[in-house]
Scaffold this motif. Structure first.
Motif, PDB file in Angstrom:
ATOM      1  N   GLY A 353       0.827  -1.263  -0.196  1.00  0.00           N
ATOM      2  CA  GLY A 353       0.250   0.256   0.351  1.00  0.00           C
ATOM      3  C   GLY A 353       0.704   1.571   0.052  1.00  0.00           C
ATOM      4  N   GLN A 354       2.057   1.769   0.556  1.00  0.00           N
ATOM      5  CA  GLN A 354       3.022   2.397   0.598  1.00  0.00           C
ATOM      6  C   GLN A 354       3.253   2.617  -0.802  1.00  0.00           C
ATOM      7  N   VAL A 355       3.619   4.193  -2.209  1.00  0.00           N
ATOM      8  CA  VAL A 355       4.745   3.892  -2.476  1.00  0.00           C
ATOM      9  C   VAL A 355       6.553   4.473  -2.578  1.00  0.00           C
ATOM     10  N   VAL A 356       6.508   2.810  -3.118  1.00  0.00           N
ATOM     11  CA  VAL A 356       8.314   3.111  -2.838  1.00  0.00           C
ATOM     12  C   VAL A 356       9.298   4.273  -3.824  1.00  0.00           C
ATOM     13  N   LYS A 357       8.140   3.258  -5.669  1.00  0.00           N
ATOM     14  CA  LYS A 357       9.382   4.349  -6.382  1.00  0.00           C
ATOM     15  C   LYS A 357       8.923   4.459  -7.349  1.00  0.00           C
ATOM     16  N   THR A 358       9.381   5.730  -8.436  1.00  0.00           N
ATOM     17  CA  THR A 358       8.741   5.875  -9.721  1.00  0.00           C
ATOM     18  C   THR A 358       9.758   4.949 -10.778  1.00  0.00           C
ATOM     19  N   VAL A 359       9.760   4.096 -11.465  1.00  0.00           N
ATOM     20  CA  VAL A 359      11.226   4.040 -12.463  1.00  0.00           C
ATOM     21  C   VAL A 359      10.600   3.959 -13.947  1.00  0.00           C
ATOM     22  N   PRO A 360      11.426   4.154 -14.693  1.00  0.00           N
ATOM     23  CA  PRO A 360      10.499   4.238 -16.025  1.00  0.00           C
ATOM     24  C   PRO A 360      10.843   2.620 -16.607  1.00  0.00           C
ATOM     25  N   GLU A 361      10.154   2.518 -17.909  1.00  0.00           N
ATOM     26  CA  GLU A 361       9.502   1.500 -18.372  1.00  0.00           C
ATOM     27  C   GLU A 361      10.542   0.375 -18.653  1.00  0.00           C
ATOM     28  N   ASP A 362      11.814   0.201 -18.597  1.00  0.00           N
ATOM     29  CA  ASP A 362      12.806  -0.625 -19.228  1.00  0.00           C
ATOM     30  C   ASP A 362      12.745  -0.817 -17.552  1.00  0.00           C
ATOM     31  N   GLN A 363      12.513  -0.474 -16.526  1.00  0.00           N
ATOM     32  CA  GLN A 363      13.574  -1.100 -14.674  1.00  0.00           C
ATOM     33  C   GLN A 363      11.946  -1.218 -14.171  1.00  0.00           C
ATOM     34  N   PHE A 364      10.737  -2.023 -15.216  1.00  0.00           N
ATOM     35  CA  PHE A 364       9.304  -2.182 -14.462  1.00  0.00           C
ATOM     36  C   PHE A 364      10.020  -3.616 -14.264  1.00  0.00           C
ATOM     37  N   LEU A 365       9.924  -4.603 -14.428  1.00  0.00           N
ATOM     38  CA  LEU A 365       9.909  -5.879 -14.866  1.00  0.00           C
ATOM     39  C   LEU A 365      11.021  -5.846 -13.531  1.00  0.00           C
ATOM     40  N   ASP A 366      11.794  -6.053 -13.948  1.00  0.00           N
ATOM     41  CA  ASP A 366      13.119  -5.911 -12.055  1.00  0.00           C
ATOM     42  C   ASP A 366      12.848  -4.935 -10.979  1.00  0.00           C
ATOM     43  N   ALA A 367      12.225  -4.248 -10.901  1.00  0.00           N
ATOM     44  CA  ALA A 367      11.656  -3.189  -9.891  1.00  0.00           C
ATOM     45  C   ALA A 367      10.355  -3.850  -9.227  1.00  0.00           C
ATOM     46  N   VAL A 368       9.891  -4.792  -9.926  1.00  0.00           N
ATOM     47  CA  VAL A 368       8.290  -5.429  -9.258  1.00  0.00           C
ATOM     48  C   VAL A 368       9.430  -6.251  -8.182  1.00  0.00           C
ATOM     49  N   LEU A 369      10.143  -7.260  -9.205  1.00  0.00           N
ATOM     50  CA  LEU A 369      10.510  -8.376  -8.918  1.00  0.00           C
ATOM     51  C   LEU A 369      11.642  -8.848  -7.252  1.00  0.00           C
ATOM     52  N   LYS A 370      12.185  -6.893  -7.692  1.00  0.00           N
ATOM     53  CA  LYS A 370      12.965  -6.818  -6.415  1.00  0.00           C
ATOM     54  C   LYS A 370      12.419  -6.908  -5.614  1.00  0.00           C
ATOM     55  N   GLU A 371      11.108  -5.999  -5.519  1.00  0.00           N
ATOM     56  CA  GLU A 371      10.077  -5.989  -4.451  1.00  0.00           C
ATOM     57  C   GLU A 371       9.269  -7.006  -3.797  1.00  0.00           C
ATOM     58  N   VAL A 372       9.059  -8.222  -4.781  1.00  0.00           N
ATOM     59  CA  VAL A 372       8.303  -9.453  -4.329  1.00  0.00           C
ATOM     60  C   VAL A 372       9.485 -10.320  -3.420  1.00  0.00           C
ATOM     61  N   ALA A 373      10.541  -9.908  -3.992  1.00  0.00           N
ATOM     62  CA  ALA A 373      11.861 -10.843  -3.541  1.00  0.00           C
ATOM     63  C   ALA A 373      11.997 -10.528  -1.593  1.00  0.00           C
ATOM     64  N   SER A 374      11.851  -9.232  -1.896  1.00  0.00           N
ATOM     65  CA  SER A 374      12.146  -8.133  -0.280  1.00  0.00           C
ATOM     66  C   SER A 374      10.862  -9.183   0.190  1.00  0.00           C
ATOM     67  N   LEU A 375       9.341  -9.645  -0.351  1.00  0.00           N
ATOM     68  CA  LEU A 375       8.849 -10.535   1.020  1.00  0.00           C
ATOM     69  C   LEU A 375       8.568 -11.869   1.342  1.00  0.00           C
ATOM     70  N   LEU A 376       9.929 -12.795   0.395  1.00  0.00           N
ATOM     71  CA  LEU A 376       9.835 -13.961   0.146  1.00  0.00           C
ATOM     72  C   LEU A 376      10.621 -14.194   1.668  1.00  0.00           C
ATOM     73  N   PRO A 377      10.509 -15.359   1.696  1.00  0.00           N
ATOM     74  CA  PRO A 377      11.758 -16.698   2.775  1.00  0.00           C
ATOM     75  C   PRO A 377      12.943 -16.330   1.710  1.00  0.00           C
ATOM     76  N   ALA A 378      13.743 -16.579   2.208  1.00  0.00           N
ATOM     77  CA  ALA A 378      15.188 -16.529   1.452  1.00  0.00           C
ATOM     78  C   ALA A 378      15.245 -17.725   0.408  1.00  0.00           C
ATOM     79  N   ALA A 379      14.650 -18.645   0.646  1.00  0.00           N
ATOM     80  CA  ALA A 379      14.913 -19.748   0.088  1.00  0.00           C
ATOM     81  C   ALA A 379      13.979 -19.478  -1.322  1.00  0.00           C
ATOM     82  N   GLU A 380      13.031 -18.324  -1.296  1.00  0.00           N
ATOM     83  CA  GLU A 380      12.350 -18.501  -2.552  1.00  0.00           C
ATOM     84  C   GLU A 380      12.815 -17.275  -3.366  1.00  0.00           C
ATOM     85  N   ALA A 381      14.032 -16.427  -2.534  1.00  0.00           N
ATOM     86  CA  ALA A 381      14.280 -15.034  -3.349  1.00  0.00           C
ATOM     87  C   ALA A 381      14.421 -14.945  -4.259  1.00  0.00           C
ATOM     88  N   SER A 382      15.828 -15.636  -4.622  1.00  0.00           N
ATOM     89  CA  SER A 382      16.981 -16.120  -5.327  1.00  0.00           C
ATOM     90  C   SER A 382      16.323 -16.601  -6.749  1.00  0.00           C
TER      91      SER A 382
END
Ligand code: SF4
Length: 382
Positions: A353-382
């Motif tokens: 629910g909180q705005v984390v950042k604004t990113v350009p279109e070529d960084q969408f994928l990495d930005a979403v995946l990075k945020e998801v990884a930060s919420l996963l347990p270590a074994a799944e985050a890689s």
């Protein structure tokens, strides 16, 4: 309310009772090709398959069951038709469950009893699989004639309403499937064997639904749901979602397979999506993405598909949203654990629910995946 069934065990997976509804699939390799079969089972395990079935058409296939078992960690089911010796060998090899249709076993009841006794001795479970296609075809024709044409008192023929005739035909077929299944169960019970679940599959959605409903009213053995020969990825997914969804919503079903003419790995996400949509399982990613429209300001379809693909192995329950513009984007993205709301060539990333950042279109994928990884347990985050 989920219907209360007795519980059985297939290897280390419980089916029925209060156990989670288990997701199954079936390999498409030649089982005797151990390397390919094991590799495919590992791919199925990776995406969440919990029980796997292999075809055992010949003795060569039965003889490698033990080797396959050693190299996988989910329960293994041997699919047996016609020759009971294949079932007996699979049990000797240490399979966790055999799936048989007693109606097509050579020597019928006598063969089934041999398999039941061997399964009982080794603590192996059994699926009794009755398919509408295995119900006597001649009987079907006679029945169709009975329900479609009626002889009036004056000797003339009265044709029934075709839809009504189909309904009667469907109900009769479903009833005969259920009668057969109950008869096969009684054979097992006479041998004091109860580690059974039952499937009543048909490629016609409404016939399968009718058969499963009727069975569930008359037996408390666990039910394996499936629409057989459902079709390709789109056709099969829709038919399965509809048939299985209707039943699951009524509390019927303890384990399921979505059968597709596609790679078996593709069956698993469809199965979990059905279960997630009905809030029966919450494993993995609940994905929200907009269909895109004339207001879209980013390539939402590519981003959504890529994000979903990259997160296909995640098991932790998490909600991810990819939205194309400012109309619904911020609202949906804010409700998700991780969200992307597109704007003109850029996007806003939300986390919880909180705005984390604004990113350009070529960084969408990495930005979403990075945020998801930060919420996963270590074994799944890689
Ligand atoms: Fe269209 Fe925007 Fe809705 Fe996506 S979020 S469907 S782009 S209005």
């Amino acid at each position: 309310m989920r219907r209360k069934t007795r519980q059985i065990h297939v290897g280390n997976v419980a089916i029925g009772g209060d156990a989670p509804i288990a997701v199954q699939s079936m390999t498409t390799t030649y089982t005797r090709d151990v390397e390919s079969t094991v590799a495919q089972i590992h791919r199925l395990q990776d995406v969440g398959c919990e029980i796997v079935r292999v075809a055992v058409p010949e003795m060569e296939d039965a003889l490698v069951i033990g080797e396959i078992k050693k190299r996988i960690s989910i329960p293994l089911v041997a699919d047996i038709h016609y020759n009971p010796e294949l079932g007996l060998e699979a049990i000797r090899q240490g399979v966790d469950k055999v799936r048989i249709n007693p109606g097509n076993l050579l020597l019928g009841r006598k063969s089934m009893e041999k398999i039941v006794l061997a399964a009982k001795e080794r603590g192996v479970a059994m699926r009794i699989g009755v398919n509408s296609g295995s119900i006597d075809a001649l009987d079907k024709v006679a029945q169709m004639q009975r329900v479609q044409v009626r002889l009036r008192d004056d000797g003339t023929l009265e044709r029934s309403d075709p839809a009504e005739a189909r309904r009667i035909e469907r109900e009769n077929l479903a009833e005969r499937m259920v009668t057969r299944a109950l008869e096969y169960i009684s054979w097992c019970e006479e041998l004091d064997y109860h580690e059974i679940d039952v499937s009543l599959k048909s490629s016609t959605v409404l016939t399968a639904v009718e058969a499963y409903r009727r069975f569930s009213q008359r037996s408390d053995y666990p039910i394996h749901l499936g629409i057989t020969e459902a079709g390709t990825l789109v056709t099969g997914s829709v038919k399965s979602a509809l048939g299985l969804g209707l039943l699951l919503a009524e509390g019927i079903g303890d384990t399921l397979r979505v059968s597709l003419s596609a790679e078996p790995e593709e069956e698993i996400p469809v199965a979990f999506e059905i279960l997630r949509s009905l809030e029966l399982r919450n494993r993995g990613v609940t994905f929200v993405s907009c269909p895109s429209c004339g207001r879209v300001e980013i390539d939402v379809i590519s981003v959504a598909n890529e994000v979903e693909k990259r997160l296909s192995k995640v098991q932790t329950p998490i909600q991810v949203a990819v939205m194309g513009c400012v109309v619904n984007g911020p609202g949906e993205s804010r409700d998700a654990d991780v969200g992307l709301a597109g704007g003109k060539g850029k996007g806003v990333i939300f986390r919880k629910g909180q705005v984390v950042k604004t990113v350009p279109e070529d960084q969408f994928l990495d930005a979403v995946l990075k945020e998801v990884a930060s919420l996963l347990p270590a074994a799944e985050a890689s």
